[in-house]
Scaffold this motif. Structure first.
Motif, PDB file in Angstrom:
ATOM      1  N   GLY A   1       3.237   3.786   6.787  1.00 19.52           N
ATOM      2  CA  GLY A   1       2.481   4.899   7.129  1.00 19.52           C
ATOM      3  C   GLY A   1       3.105   6.266   7.282  1.00 19.52           C
ATOM      4  O   GLY A   1       2.360   7.212   7.451  1.00 19.52           O
ATOM      5  N   ALA A   2       4.458   6.461   7.258  1.00 23.05           N
ATOM      6  CA  ALA A   2       4.963   7.824   7.215  1.00 23.05           C
ATOM      7  C   ALA A   2       4.581   8.463   5.898  1.00 23.05           C
ATOM      8  O   ALA A   2       4.297   9.655   5.842  1.00 23.05           O
ATOM      9  CB  ALA A   2       6.474   7.848   7.410  1.00 23.05           C
ATOM     10  N   GLY A   3       4.578   7.677   4.827  1.00 22.04           N
ATOM     11  CA  GLY A   3       3.981   8.137   3.583  1.00 22.04           C
ATOM     12  C   GLY A   3       2.490   8.273   3.775  1.00 22.04           C
ATOM     13  O   GLY A   3       1.865   7.484   4.483  1.00 22.04           O
ATOM     14  N   THR A   4       1.899   9.265   3.135  1.00 19.02           N
ATOM     15  CA  THR A   4       0.508   9.611   3.434  1.00 19.02           C
ATOM     16  C   THR A   4      -0.503   9.109   2.423  1.00 19.02           C
ATOM     17  O   THR A   4      -1.671   9.482   2.494  1.00 19.02           O
ATOM     18  CB  THR A   4       0.369  11.140   3.567  1.00 19.02           C
ATOM     19  N   SER A   5      -0.091   8.269   1.489  1.00 14.09           N
ATOM     20  CA  SER A   5      -1.041   7.757   0.510  1.00 14.09           C
ATOM     21  C   SER A   5      -0.564   6.428  -0.049  1.00 14.09           C
ATOM     22  O   SER A   5       0.631   6.238  -0.300  1.00 14.09           O
ATOM     23  CB  SER A   5      -1.219   8.757  -0.643  1.00 14.09           C
ATOM     24  N   PHE A   6      -1.489   5.512  -0.280  1.00 16.35           N
ATOM     25  CA  PHE A   6      -1.199   4.277  -0.997  1.00 16.35           C
ATOM     26  C   PHE A   6      -1.061   4.534  -2.497  1.00 16.35           C
ATOM     27  O   PHE A   6      -0.598   3.669  -3.233  1.00 16.35           O
ATOM     28  CB  PHE A   6      -2.322   3.256  -0.793  1.00 16.35           C
ATOM     29  N   SER A   7      -1.497   5.687  -2.966  1.00 18.16           N
ATOM     30  CA  SER A   7      -1.558   5.978  -4.393  1.00 18.16           C
ATOM     31  C   SER A   7      -0.175   6.232  -4.970  1.00 18.16           C
ATOM     32  O   SER A   7       0.528   7.155  -4.559  1.00 18.16           O
ATOM     33  CB  SER A   7      -2.444   7.201  -4.640  1.00 18.16           C
ATOM     34  N   MET A   8       0.215   5.433  -5.960  1.00 18.67           N
ATOM     35  CA  MET A   8       1.473   5.693  -6.644  1.00 18.67           C
ATOM     36  C   MET A   8       1.386   6.981  -7.456  1.00 18.67           C
ATOM     37  O   MET A   8       2.393   7.678  -7.634  1.00 18.67           O
ATOM     38  CB  MET A   8       1.833   4.510  -7.547  1.00 18.67           C
ATOM     39  N   LEU A   9       0.201   7.319  -7.936  1.00 20.72           N
ATOM     40  CA  LEU A   9       0.045   8.584  -8.651  1.00 20.72           C
ATOM     41  C   LEU A   9       0.373   9.758  -7.738  1.00 20.72           C
ATOM     42  O   LEU A   9       1.099  10.676  -8.119  1.00 20.72           O
ATOM     43  CB  LEU A   9      -1.378   8.717  -9.201  1.00 20.72           C
TER      44      LEU A   9
ATOM     45  N   VAL B   1      -0.923  15.145 -15.901  1.00 23.69           N
ATOM     46  CA  VAL B   1      -2.196  15.452 -15.248  1.00 23.69           C
ATOM     47  C   VAL B   1      -2.636  14.281 -14.375  1.00 23.69           C
ATOM     48  O   VAL B   1      -3.102  14.471 -13.245  1.00 23.69           O
ATOM     49  CB  VAL B   1      -3.268  15.801 -16.289  1.00 23.69           C
ATOM     50  N   LEU B   2      -2.475  13.050 -14.870  1.00 26.08           N
ATOM     51  CA  LEU B   2      -2.821  11.872 -14.061  1.00 26.08           C
ATOM     52  C   LEU B   2      -2.034  11.847 -12.767  1.00 26.08           C
ATOM     53  O   LEU B   2      -2.576  11.558 -11.698  1.00 26.08           O
ATOM     54  CB  LEU B   2      -2.550  10.586 -14.845  1.00 26.08           C
ATOM     55  N   MET B   3      -0.728  12.152 -12.821  1.00 20.04           N
ATOM     56  CA  MET B   3       0.105  12.031 -11.634  1.00 20.04           C
ATOM     57  C   MET B   3       0.026  13.248 -10.722  1.00 20.04           C
ATOM     58  O   MET B   3       0.517  13.189  -9.597  1.00 20.04           O
ATOM     59  CB  MET B   3       1.557  11.737 -11.990  1.00 20.04           C
ATOM     60  N   THR B   4      -0.611  14.318 -11.164  1.00 25.06           N
ATOM     61  CA  THR B   4      -0.797  15.460 -10.272  1.00 25.06           C
ATOM     62  C   THR B   4      -2.225  15.549  -9.740  1.00 25.06           C
ATOM     63  O   THR B   4      -2.436  15.897  -8.572  1.00 25.06           O
ATOM     64  CB  THR B   4      -0.427  16.781 -10.972  1.00 25.06           C
TER      65      THR B   4
ATOM     66  N   LEU C   1      -4.567  -2.714  -4.127  1.00 24.84           N
ATOM     67  CA  LEU C   1      -5.261  -3.011  -5.377  1.00 24.84           C
ATOM     68  C   LEU C   1      -6.152  -1.853  -5.805  1.00 24.84           C
ATOM     69  O   LEU C   1      -6.272  -1.551  -6.999  1.00 24.84           O
ATOM     70  CB  LEU C   1      -6.075  -4.295  -5.233  1.00 24.84           C
ATOM     71  N   ARG C   2      -6.764  -1.190  -4.853  1.00 26.19           N
ATOM     72  CA  ARG C   2      -7.627  -0.052  -5.176  1.00 26.19           C
ATOM     73  C   ARG C   2      -6.825   1.097  -5.783  1.00 26.19           C
ATOM     74  O   ARG C   2      -7.368   1.923  -6.525  1.00 26.19           O
ATOM     75  CB  ARG C   2      -8.356   0.413  -3.904  1.00 26.19           C
ATOM     76  N   ASN C   3      -5.536   1.118  -5.493  1.00 29.99           N
ATOM     77  CA  ASN C   3      -4.662   2.153  -6.031  1.00 29.99           C
ATOM     78  C   ASN C   3      -3.808   1.676  -7.208  1.00 29.99           C
ATOM     79  O   ASN C   3      -2.906   2.395  -7.644  1.00 29.99           O
ATOM     80  CB  ASN C   3      -3.772   2.695  -4.921  1.00 29.99           C
ATOM     81  N   GLY C   4      -4.082   0.480  -7.694  1.00 31.06           N
ATOM     82  CA  GLY C   4      -3.395  -0.006  -8.882  1.00 31.06           C
ATOM     83  C   GLY C   4      -2.033  -0.620  -8.634  1.00 31.06           C
ATOM     84  O   GLY C   4      -1.280  -0.873  -9.579  1.00 31.06           O
ATOM     85  N   THR C   5      -1.680  -0.892  -7.379  1.00 30.49           N
ATOM     86  CA  THR C   5      -0.395  -1.499  -7.048  1.00 30.49           C
ATOM     87  C   THR C   5      -0.546  -3.013  -6.986  1.00 30.49           C
ATOM     88  O   THR C   5      -1.351  -3.530  -6.221  1.00 30.49           O
ATOM     89  CB  THR C   5       0.130  -0.962  -5.712  1.00 30.49           C
ATOM     90  N   THR C   6       0.232  -3.711  -7.797  1.00 25.78           N
ATOM     91  CA  THR C   6       0.111  -5.164  -7.902  1.00 25.78           C
ATOM     92  C   THR C   6       1.292  -5.909  -7.291  1.00 25.78           C
ATOM     93  O   THR C   6       1.216  -7.127  -7.079  1.00 25.78           O
ATOM     94  CB  THR C   6      -0.051  -5.576  -9.379  1.00 25.78           C
ATOM     95  N   THR C   7       2.393  -5.208  -7.023  1.00 23.80           N
ATOM     96  CA  THR C   7       3.542  -5.815  -6.352  1.00 23.80           C
ATOM     97  C   THR C   7       4.102  -4.806  -5.353  1.00 23.80           C
ATOM     98  O   THR C   7       4.180  -3.605  -5.651  1.00 23.80           O
ATOM     99  CB  THR C   7       4.643  -6.200  -7.357  1.00 23.80           C
TER     100      THR C   7
ATOM    101  N   PRO D   1       1.302  -1.146 -17.012  1.00 26.71           N
ATOM    102  CA  PRO D   1       1.612  -2.238 -16.076  1.00 26.71           C
ATOM    103  C   PRO D   1       1.188  -1.856 -14.662  1.00 26.71           C
ATOM    104  O   PRO D   1       1.125  -0.667 -14.310  1.00 26.71           O
ATOM    105  CB  PRO D   1       3.140  -2.354 -16.175  1.00 26.71           C
ATOM    106  N   GLY D   2       0.877  -2.839 -13.852  1.00 23.81           N
ATOM    107  CA  GLY D   2       0.547  -2.573 -12.459  1.00 23.81           C
ATOM    108  C   GLY D   2       1.689  -1.856 -11.767  1.00 23.81           C
ATOM    109  O   GLY D   2       2.864  -2.083 -12.059  1.00 23.81           O
ATOM    110  N   PHE D   3       1.354  -0.989 -10.832  1.00 19.71           N
ATOM    111  CA  PHE D   3       2.376  -0.221 -10.127  1.00 19.71           C
ATOM    112  C   PHE D   3       3.141  -1.116  -9.155  1.00 19.71           C
ATOM    113  O   PHE D   3       2.595  -2.085  -8.610  1.00 19.71           O
ATOM    114  CB  PHE D   3       1.750   0.952  -9.389  1.00 19.71           C
ATOM    115  N   ILE D   4       4.409  -0.752  -8.926  1.00 18.33           N
ATOM    116  CA  ILE D   4       5.291  -1.531  -8.065  1.00 18.33           C
ATOM    117  C   ILE D   4       5.798  -0.620  -6.954  1.00 18.33           C
ATOM    118  O   ILE D   4       6.421   0.406  -7.214  1.00 18.33           O
ATOM    119  CB  ILE D   4       6.457  -2.119  -8.881  1.00 18.33           C
ATOM    120  N   ASP D   5       5.511  -0.995  -5.721  1.00 20.46           N
ATOM    121  CA  ASP D   5       5.885  -0.216  -4.539  1.00 20.46           C
ATOM    122  C   ASP D   5       7.061  -0.910  -3.868  1.00 20.46           C
ATOM    123  O   ASP D   5       6.911  -2.009  -3.323  1.00 20.46           O
ATOM    124  CB  ASP D   5       4.685  -0.129  -3.588  1.00 20.46           C
ATOM    125  N   THR D   6       8.235  -0.267  -3.877  1.00 16.46           N
ATOM    126  CA  THR D   6       9.439  -0.949  -3.393  1.00 16.46           C
ATOM    127  C   THR D   6       9.720  -0.734  -1.912  1.00 16.46           C
ATOM    128  O   THR D   6      10.735  -1.235  -1.405  1.00 16.46           O
ATOM    129  CB  THR D   6      10.680  -0.512  -4.210  1.00 16.46           C
TER     130      THR D   6
END
Length: 435
Positions: free
Chosen positions: A325-333, A411-414, A127-133, A72-77
């Motif tokens: 932006g305090a978080g350093t990546s859009f990537s949920m991985l 491995v995907l998440m690291t 979207l480039r990082n797989g986050t859909t919501t 499923p698409g990633f969800i960033d809360t």
């Protein structure tokens, strides 16, 4: 099946429940060679490819993603789109970081043109990082929310956002009044809430930036409109907590400031929650309020570590937040990578099944959207991501050594980041493809 039916073949994985509640062995559904059938933007069927392929009409296209995993698409809360331009800003802990980086950047969003430009970049990165919501902060300017929702509607995204409410302890160019904040929010709610896949979140920045009157108006909005969300910050930094005590001496603590004004509930999401007392944990659970776990920003700002095990014990719903932006990546991985390290520091290993639950179904549950998104269950909206096991030479080599699904996920998440996202689909339509 109609002409709009399309099938996707790859390994398939989705969560069925929280591993802390149902056990690891019952927490996910996996097909090594699976088929996902999508019709009119919704998932029609999921199962083994060898069973479903013979049931398809001959004219239904089948897209085969080899050496790939569909989830499923990633969800960033929890994320701030106006802070896209200060991602990676050097130095400071929370309160100084706000003063030196965040507030100067947010002043530019009085310009609709600027807001449009940043919204475009921001949603493209999601979207480039797989986050859909995502649950998204705007700025105090209504223009910032109009720009965000306009772009999200064009892309048919299920998004939650709101105008920041802030009437003190900030630059005058970024403050409103309780009445102005109420009226601006009311207009935005009536313009955007429930339009397509969009939802509105009442958004007091955090207690120190809001007077009692401002928070009371926020509670009034929640009572006046059905289905609104509440997003804010909670117990992120020890200096912040002491500040709240001086600003609200009559309240029983940080969470009680919000509780006093009716801001807790099943669609209320509090970012961080790093320094909570026993009563606050219990009250969050009683009110079905959720916490956004933001490990990357918690480490970047030196704020502390989140106690996920305590949240599980208390029955508090948790979703993942990148907190850009305090978080350093859009990537949920990459965010899950940091979450694993945060848990390691507490001698509490984070299993890959739990990680992917938090980034998908857990996030959907935190947002009360698990009937629409967060799984690959037939009938749910077809928001999903294709993850490439061979996205980089190192990833491909490391995957050759993997002996199990758990290891491949870990491995995907690291080692994974935006390069691991081969494609992102929104309501069955391809919204991003890696070139």
């Amino acid at each position: 099946m109609t002409a709009s039916t399309i099938a996707y073949r790859a390994s398939l994985l989705d969560s069925l429940g929280d591993p802390a509640e149902v056990g690891l062995e019952h927490s996910c559904r996996y097909f090594e060679d699976g088929l996902l059938v999508v019709e009119n933007g919704r998932i029609l069927a999921i199962g083994p490819a060898n069973e479903l392929l013979p049931t398809l009409a001959a004219d239904i296209p089948v897209h085969h993603f080899k050496d790939a995993l569909i989830t499923p698409g990633f969800i960033d809360t929890h994320i701030h789109y106006p802070q896209t331009g200060i991602l990676g800003a050097y130095g400071n802990q929370l309160l100084d970081w706000l003063e030196n980086h965040t507030f100067p950047a947010e002043q530019a969003f009085a310009s609709r043109e600027h807001a449009d430009q940043v919204a475009d970049v921001f949603l493209g990165e999601l979207l480039r990082n797989g986050t859909t919501t995502a649950m998204v902060f705007g700025t105090v300017h209504p223009e910032s929310v109009d720009a965000f929702f306009n772009k999200a509607a064009t892309l048919n995204l299920r998004m939650i956002a709101g105008k920041v409410l802030m009437d003190r302890n900030a630059p005058s160019t970024l403050t409103d009044t309780p009445e102005q904040g109420y009226q601006d929010s009311k207009a935005l709610i009536e313009r955007w809430h429930g339009k397509g896949r969009l939802h509105y979140a009442v958004t007091p920045r955090f207690a120190p930036a809001c007077s009692h009157e401002q928070l009371a108006r926020a509670g009034q909005l929640l009572s006046e409109y059905e289905g609104l969300y509440l997003q804010t910050h909670l117990a992120e930094n020890t200096r912040e907590i002491e500040w709240v005590k001086t600003l609200f001496p009559d309240q029983g603590g940080y969470l009680d400031v919000y509780d006093h004004h009716g801001l807790l509930g099943k669609r209320s999401v509090f970012a961080h929650g790093l320094h909570l007392c026993d009563d606050e944990w219990k009250r969050l659970a009683e009110t079905r309020s959720a916490i956004a776990f933001c490990p990357t920003s918690n480490l970047f700002l030196g704020s502390g570590v989140f106690n996920l095990t305590r949240a599980e014990h208390e029955g508090v719903c948790v979703g993942m937040g990148t907190d850009v932006g305090a978080g350093t990546s859009f990537s949920m991985l990459q965010t899950l990578n940091e979450a694993y390290k945060v848990m390691q520091l507490q001698h509490q290993p984070l299993h890959p099944f739990k990680s992917f639950y938090l980034a998908t179904l857990g996030g959907a549950r935190a947002l009360e959207l698990d009937q629409q998104i967060g799984t690959l269950e037939p009938g749910s909206e077809a928001d999903f991501v294709v993850l490439d096991y061979a996205a980089t030479p190192l990833l491909a080599f490391r995957m050759q050594q993997a002996q199990s699904l758990e290891e491949r996920l870990f491995v995907l998440m690291t080692l994974g980041d935006d390069r691991a996202v081969k494609a992102t689909f929104v309501m069955g339509e391809r919204a991003h493809s890696r070139t």
